[in-house]
Design an enzyme around this catalytic site. Structure first.
Site, short mmCIF file in Angstrom:
data_model
loop_
_atom_site.label_atom_id
_atom_site.label_comp_id
_atom_site.label_asym_id
_atom_site.label_seq_id
_atom_site.Cartn_x
_atom_site.Cartn_y
_atom_site.Cartn_z
N LYS A 69 0.84 -1.18 0.12
CA LYS A 69 0.07 0.08 -0.03
C LYS A 69 0.92 1.39 -0.08
O LYS A 69 0.84 2.08 -0.87
CB LYS A 69 -0.94 -0.05 1.17
N ARG B 238 -3.12 2.70 8.54
CA ARG B 238 -3.11 1.57 7.67
C ARG B 238 -2.25 0.52 7.68
O ARG B 238 -0.80 1.24 7.61
CB ARG B 238 -3.59 1.92 6.10
N GLY C 294 -7.72 -8.00 4.09
CA GLY C 294 -8.45 -8.18 5.36
C GLY C 294 -7.79 -8.91 6.48
O GLY C 294 -8.35 -9.04 7.50
N MET D 240 -5.07 -7.63 8.03
CA MET D 240 -4.65 -6.78 9.13
C MET D 240 -5.23 -5.76 9.41
O MET D 240 -6.51 -5.38 8.74
CB MET D 240 -2.98 -6.31 8.76
N ARG E 175 -4.22 -1.14 -7.03
CA ARG E 175 -3.60 -2.38 -7.11
C ARG E 175 -4.03 -3.25 -8.46
O ARG E 175 -5.03 -2.69 -9.07
CB ARG E 175 -3.87 -3.37 -5.93
N HIS F 269 -12.39 -46.34 -14.83
CA HIS F 269 -12.67 -46.40 -16.11
C HIS F 269 -13.50 -45.20 -16.67
O HIS F 269 -13.30 -44.75 -17.69
CB HIS F 269 -13.48 -47.85 -16.57
N ARG G 150 -1.25 -46.65 -30.37
CA ARG G 150 -0.85 -47.47 -29.15
C ARG G 150 -1.40 -48.71 -29.38
O ARG G 150 -2.72 -49.06 -29.59
CB ARG G 150 -1.21 -46.92 -27.58
N SER H 272 7.55 -42.21 -25.66
CA SER H 272 6.43 -41.48 -25.39
C SER H 272 6.06 -41.84 -23.88
O SER H 272 5.76 -42.89 -23.43
CB SER H 272 5.34 -41.77 -26.22
N GLY I 168 4.48 -42.56 -20.35
CA GLY I 168 3.33 -42.84 -19.83
C GLY I 168 3.54 -42.44 -18.46
O GLY I 168 3.73 -43.39 -17.65
N THR I 169 3.28 -41.14 -17.88
CA THR I 169 3.75 -40.84 -16.68
C THR I 169 2.61 -41.18 -15.62
O THR I 169 3.14 -41.12 -14.18
CB THR I 169 3.99 -39.25 -16.51
N ASP J 119 1.22 -44.36 -15.09
CA ASP J 119 1.80 -45.73 -14.58
C ASP J 119 3.11 -45.61 -14.17
O ASP J 119 3.53 -46.19 -13.27
CB ASP J 119 1.93 -46.68 -15.87
N CYS K 262 2.73 -38.77 -23.23
CA CYS K 262 1.06 -38.73 -23.35
C CYS K 262 0.19 -39.21 -22.25
O CYS K 262 -0.60 -39.21 -22.44
CB CYS K 262 1.01 -39.62 -24.55
N TYR L 57 7.74 -33.14 -27.48
CA TYR L 57 6.52 -32.68 -27.46
C TYR L 57 5.81 -33.15 -26.09
O TYR L 57 6.26 -34.04 -25.34
CB TYR L 57 5.77 -33.16 -28.73
#
Lengths: 894, 894
Positions: free
Chosen positions: B26, B96, B105, B107, B342, B458, B620, B773, B775-776, B778, B841, B861
């Site tokens: 402020k 202030r 809000g 202080m 602000r 699923h 796949r 590729s 498969g993060t 698993d 992927c 990618y």
């Protein structure tokens, strides 16, 4: 093929050259024996390099080779005083294969080569034994026809049988010389018909053919398969040599004989000749089984001088090869010839005894003594087993889940087993599969047999922990619990009938089959003491009970590397308390149930810590998911349905409550679920109780002056923050107990490393822990994304068959994957915490090649099942020897 | 606290110092505005360092501070021409708080400070408004009493209400000056009673108390909690500053007013002032809601000059801060003051529009334009959602499994859904959980709601793939399939009744609740084009159907990174064929069943490849375990029992056969079981069929001149040998198809990297593959040994709450564990194969901070759900900017 050095193609046995790679095992052995001055029939070896040349030239003998062979034969004629193809005193030879690596029975050999009608006559003149000559002749034609000329052997056999029928005789030896002469003719006729060419009469043509045939046999299908199976690569053996050896005959009268012998008893290891011999006989006759050979000991009486000579030769061979030998000999008219020698194959106990004996005799040093034995072979010595000589056939085959043999009456449930066990009955518990609540049945039974499951199913793991024989996955069994029977094909076995199981082989037998009890011989003890002197790795045991701990100490364990507390939860007096704890609706109720478990657990720990006085005892906090302690969903559902019919509302409500809890707790992948430290974080009061029990047990014993070294181990940790939370509980409880007892407790705090992420963040984890202990079973599962039981049931066997994997990674540590993670964890863990102690407590801790890897990576100790402690001690010693003594162990012998 | 430099404690707004850390947000803002020449009420800031000193001294003001404050007040008096505590022209101030980081809000603030009875008289003189003065006075006593003196605020409120009752008035403003004067007295009496001391009349005593109170509020409980929650550490903000500002009043007649405004519309981003104001009013009056404020646009007519001035100031502020501002102003007797400014908080679409606009206006560059938007905020723009202004309360809450809102009639099974769907009904499929055979129900429904399951169940995965809203794990629902109802607490919802679900929030509503449709605005398109210019990472889509592929292209996907073939297996016309294939007793029967699937799969691939002409499409091969295509065990068991009763033997036999197969195929840990390449190895004919379908589809399209770039991807590979076996099949089939078509097929062959061991042996795997590729999902499961559904249901929430984990690793890549494995795989894979293309992927491919990690590690990618493509494009651009443009982005503004 070597280039740029003089290519000498033929070596006589007496030339002083004994290069195995060049001459093959057999040729080198004969040369070596000749060099030692032993009586070897004269002969020479065509080198393995010639075999390489043979293939390089498109399966053609190198130019000029046969000239060199003729020259060599000339020399052989001079040595023997006989003449190849002669009609007076003919020289006959055997043409034998022999590669650098022994491949028994894989390649071809031709005997009695050099015979034709003219030579036969000469031989009759020389031996005065027409029948012998024609018998030899017809054998030669058949063998040569088959091996060199490629005639279907059945044609010979059929003709021979016809002749016998015609003559009305039953045995070969009943045929007379004339008839055998006829047979020779008939055999030659077969060759002519089949090949369109007459049988080669010219001895050198015969010899050339035989040499080519031996070379060709190197690339025969059997031989190629064998090399692939045993991983014999070209750098180890790249062709066979050909040995041309003067024929000698043990069937030239009563001063002739033939025999085979071991220089030490291959079953006991005793230092005395062991074998058998036949007077006036050829090697083949022993095989034919027409006459019964005599034990070699009788030769002592019958021909003491000969015996002494053989004995002298045996010792000389042992001194030379540093191994008991397995040799063939022939005595021709009083003259002894050694035809072959090789390292004797022995069973484990003979190996152990001969190792210790030979070391004491000064033949070998301790390193060699230790290296002679494959650690896994010791397993034979450490369990009872079904007598391998039994004639009884197994009725079914399962997975060999826990080694050892056991016999007893079939019993189909744990309660019945307990009941009968109290009466002193020997029992085999037979179940579809087992569950934690069956644990009392395990205690009451001698062995366990299940229809489902693999090597890590509940039955397998529990039985191994108890050291009880177990067979799992025996899917041929159909159990009918209601009728109290099981069926195997058309056989029905009722409860109470006796069966025998051998958990080492996976075989199930009807009735009581003879078993062999294990013996811990003096030499084994001594050998393992030597191993202890050498090894760097410590060896601890996985043991959950005082009994197992005591046995482990006897086996040489230097502590307990894994004491599983969940086993204690499963005992019949605790299980109801555990179930109450799990069913508790809130922390308060849970704490009340745990309060009751505390004194029981404390008592467990007091017993084990006392048994292992002076040694570290690593106690793992609760690991399995809680639902494993509850009844199975399907069972409960059945019970609920029955209670609904019977109208027992009170019990019904309780069962429904349990059913609901089971439903809530059930997991899709329990292996990756709510277990281990995750339970410890969500229900901290459980770990708190266990830690308190350990602290109080330690304090009690310390007060009594018992030296205790407990180690609290947290399972399934994947991040340092988990461990911090549990360590807070540990420190708090320890401080509280210390305040009560007024002394410090020497308790270490550590973690299993069985989660991949724990390896990758070992640096952080090491900062909040005193020790790591690798749980390589779970680590392997996570690294491969293989659920062990699913994998072993479904695709792992095919993977091994196809060579996608060389070993089952659950038996032998996977160096590239799991080993790399371990290596990261050890390096980064020790860097972050210099005092960090690191061990392994999975089953791999008892596997020799895994132990070698653990040694290499730099672990401090391995922990194995008590029964595998001796194996681990030996393997740990061998690992050091392999690394450090490699020069002292240059290969020698066969 | 800084040591060793001149400790200046007080800065006037006009001193040219704008250090946020020193002056707080402020104070710095007021100073900055003063520097810009904007009309700010004069005042000064006591630095945050004084706050540190205050705490270092045990909550005491540093010695001499008040002298400095008095000096400053003296200067303020000079500037304003008023006098603090004066009875003629008194100076009043506000005190202030204001830390470096905005903590709205949290202080305390005290207004109107400097009032006492004497000063009040002076103020009446100056304002000629007695009522205003006493109203101000009573407010001051109450606020000061509460905040500085710690008097319970209720005592003031109660007394005030009593006065109003006595006077028979309803609203505060109905009270007259005299009564308010009485109130002041009563309030002072309360203070005296409560604190035992009279209310401080001396202005400097008041000021000292207020300064201390502001400092104290920094360590108030709310404030500490807030800092912990938002992770505001001492290095970011270590205390509050105190701003002492001259009071100005908007309620001094009709030439006075007060207002708040945004410099651009925070909802639309339009470049026009947005806000409201009140003539002759104070800020509090707006909050009290007694009078209705006017929109700022009316000021244009009412006070065009004032409006122009505010507009000019707004532009100046935007130019300075490079952000739309949210500001407060007051006009006192015609003079405008800006009290605060602000950065404006805006919704996503306003952020996008203002980014593009400000860039075009030359206010900011493209980098800044892109960095202003949190990528995840774009998600708001890409799905329909329940109108946040709706007053309807949800009846239940589940897991937000797939974003977007949908409404429709409840339907309890997939068949019924298909039937009603054909009639054009909007439907919500409600199930306990879903199975692959429910797939046609997904197609027919607008949204899916399940009782069980998590974010990867699923239902969740399929719905996300289809871009349909889905809520899982909504355990409050009790479904009664027989009665075709579900219950939630006491409510009953019947099949056919309409519900609304919001998959973004997980809320379920009764009836049709208003929803907001997504809009892809022009500015978003433009902004993403800028992102595309900057990003290094490619962005592809996970899409299984031609429709999804087409949508993905519209979203900017540069190819398909993951096309799952199992979805195609599940369609109603294929499932029976797939079941036949699985039930086949031998390879021949299996091949026959596959033969029938081949043309269907080929057609699938033709459609997708054609849709994605010119772009790579990664297909796949079959991944899930085969049992996922069969009915559930429990269902089958029920059917068998029913058939047994009805006596339909033929069907019974068939069902029993399937039941047995399900039993055999069932796994203990299906996530780690017989799936992916393991199925491809054990039943090679399945992969062979799929590869053939891909090859033939490609050949057909190439023949038509369509440019195709298919990539065959093998799942679950853990060792190079597995991939070699499949590559053999691939090469063989490709060659066969090439021979038929007489041209080469441009098909790449690669693998998922989703097994830990694959990362560790990437070097070997890279040699037999064209691309990786990750498969993060698993990979994360295996690295943590967490089964995602079990973890998210059972312990992960607690782990996040306790701070054991900072993020859910299934949402945001775990850098230390999973990230390290990826890094190993990328480095060693690219080293072994320079041409290797690497992507991701898993769902992480759409998560901004995971995308940043992927960029850092060096992936080529990311592939994300079509709905997250824009997010991925933006995140990929931001990653580059953060790395490379870090200097261009020095922070400025608030």
């Amino acid at each position: 093929m070597l280039v740029g050095r003089e290519m000498k193609r033929i070596y006589f046995f007496d030339e002083g050259i004994t290069d195995r790679k060049l001459l093959g095992g057999k040729g080198a052995g004969l040369a070596e024996m000749t060099l030692l001055g032993l009586p070897v029939p004269p002969g020479f070896t065509i080198t393995t390099e010639v075999c390489e040349e043979f293939y390089a030239k498109g399966e053609k003998l190198p130019e000029g080779l046969m000239d060199e062979v003729k020259e060599a034969m000339g020399r052989l004629e001079k040595i023997t005083g006989k003449k190849f193809g002669d009609d007076k005193n003919p020289l006959l030879v055997s043409v034998r294969s022999g590669a650098a690596i022994s491949m028994p029975g894989m390649m071809d050999t031709v005997l009695n080569l050099g015979l034709n009608d003219k030579v036969a006559k000469g031989l009759i003149e020389a031996t005065k034994d027409e029948r012998f000559v024609y018998d030899t002749y017809r054998r030669f034609v058949q063998l040569y026809g088959k091996i060199v000329l490629g005639v279907n052997d059945e044609l010979f056999s059929k003709t021979f049988e016809e002749v016998k029928r015609d003559k009305g005789v039953k045995y070969d030896h009943e045929l007379d010389a004339e008839t055998l002469k006829e047979v020779v003719k008939k055999f030659k006729q077969i060759v002519l018909e089949q090949k369109g060419k007459p049988f080669p009469e010219e001895p050198y043509e015969q010899l050339k053919g035989a040499i080519e045939a031996v070379f060709r046999s190197w690339n025969g299908r059997r031989c190629v398969d064998y090399r692939r199976q045993f991983n014999i690569t070209p750098d180890i053996a790249n062709g066979t040599a050909v040995n041309v050896v003067t024929m000698v005959y043990g069937n030239m009268g009563n001063d002739s004989s033939t025999g085979v012998l071991f220089t030490r008893d291959p079953a006991t290891g005793d230092r005395e000749l062991y074998g058998e011999y036949l007077v006036n006989a050829q090697g083949e006759d022993v095989v034919a089984g027409i006459r019964t050979p005599k034990p070699i000991s009788e030769l002592k009486k019958d021909a003491p001088e000969l015996y002494r000579e053989i004995e002298r030769i045996s010792r000389k061979l042992e001194e030379h090869f540093k191994e008991p030998q397995d040799l063939e000999f022939t005595v021709e008219r009083g003259k002894l010839y050694i035809l072959q020698t090789r390292n004797a194959k022995m069973n484990a106990s003979a190996l152990v005894k001969t190792s210790v004996d030979m070391c004491k005799e000064g033949l070998i040093d301790k390193y060699r003594a230790l290296m002679r034995i494959k650690p896994d072979d010791l397993d034979q010595l450490l369990h009872p087993r079904v007598d391998p000589n039994t004639k009884v056939n197994p009725i079914a085959q399962g997975i060999a889940a826990s080694p050892g043999a056991a016999k007893g009456k079939v019993v189909f449930d744990a309660d019945k087993a307990t009941e009968l066990g109290k009466k002193g009955e020997d029992l085999i518990l037979v179940r579809e599969e087992t569950k934690p609540e069956d644990i009392h049945g395990f205690f009451a039974s001698k062995g366990i047999l299940t229809v489902r499951g693999g090597k890590t199913s509940h039955a397998a793991v529990v039985a191994r922990g108890m050291g009880k024989p177990c067979i799992t996955g025996c899917s041929a069994l159909e159990i009918d619990y209601e009728r109290r029977i099981f069926k195997v094909e058309d056989k029905i076995v009722r409860e109470g009938e006796v069966i025998t199981i051998d958990g080492t082989t996976g075989s199930v037998y009807l009735g009581s089959v003879p078993t062999i009890e294990p013996e811990l011989k003096g030499e084994l003890y001594e050998l393992l003491t030597w191993a202890d002197e050498i090894r760097r790795l410590g060896v601890r045991a996985n043991a959950d009970t005082p009994e197992a701990s005591e046995f482990a100490r006897k086996m040489g364990a230097e502590g307990i590397g894994l004491c599983r507390t969940e086993r204690m939860f499963n005992e019949p007096d605790r299980l109801p308390l555990v179930v109450n704890m799990i069913m508790a609706d809130n922390e308060k109720e849970r704490r009340e149930a745990l309060e009751k478990l505390l004194p029981l657990q404390r008592q467990d720990f007091i017993k084990i810590l006392k048994t292992m006085e002076g040694y570290p005892v690593t106690i793992r906090l609760l690991d399995p998911p809680l639902h494993e302690f509850l009844p199975r969903y399907e069972e409960l559902l059945n019970e609920v349905m029955e209670l609904e019919i019977s109208g027992n509302t009170k019990e019904l409500e309780e069962k429904k409550r349990i059913l609901n809890r089971v439903k809530v707790l059930t997991e899709i992948n329990p292996m990756l679920g709510h277990r281990g430290v995750r339970v410890g974080i969500t229900y901290p009061e459980i770990y708190e109780m266990q830690i308190r029990a350990i602290c109080e047990a330690s304090a009690e014993l310390l007060k009594q002056g018992v030296e205790v070294k407990p180690q609290v181990m947290v399972p399934q940790v994947g991040m340092a923050n988990e461990l911090k939370k549990i360590r807070e509980i540990f420190e708090k409880v320890k401080r509280e107990v210390e305040e009560v007892y007024h002394f410090k407790l020497p308790i270490k705090f550590g973690t299993m490393i069985e989660v991949v992420r724990a390896c990758l963040t070992a640096k952080e984890i090491a900062k909040v822990t005193d020790f790591f202990s690798f749980g390589t079973n779970d680590l392997t599962q996570a690294t491969f994304s293989f659920s062990r039981e699913d994998a072993e049931n479904k695709f792992l066997p095919l993977y091994l068959n196809m060579g996608i994997l060389k070993h089952n990674p659950f038996n032998t540590l996977d160096e590239e994957g799991v080993g790399r993670l371990m290596d990261i964890a050890v390096k980064e863990g020790k860097l972050a915490n210099k005092e960090l102690e690191i061990g392994i407590c999975g089953e791999h801790g008892g596997d020799p090649s895994s132990i070698e890897l653990c040694d290499k990576i730099g672990l401090d100790y391995v922990s194995a099942s008590p029964y595998r402690i001796p194996i681990a001690r030996l393997a740990a010693a061998q690992s050091v020897i392999k690394k450090e003594k490699v020069k002292a162990l240059a290969p020698s012998g066969f």
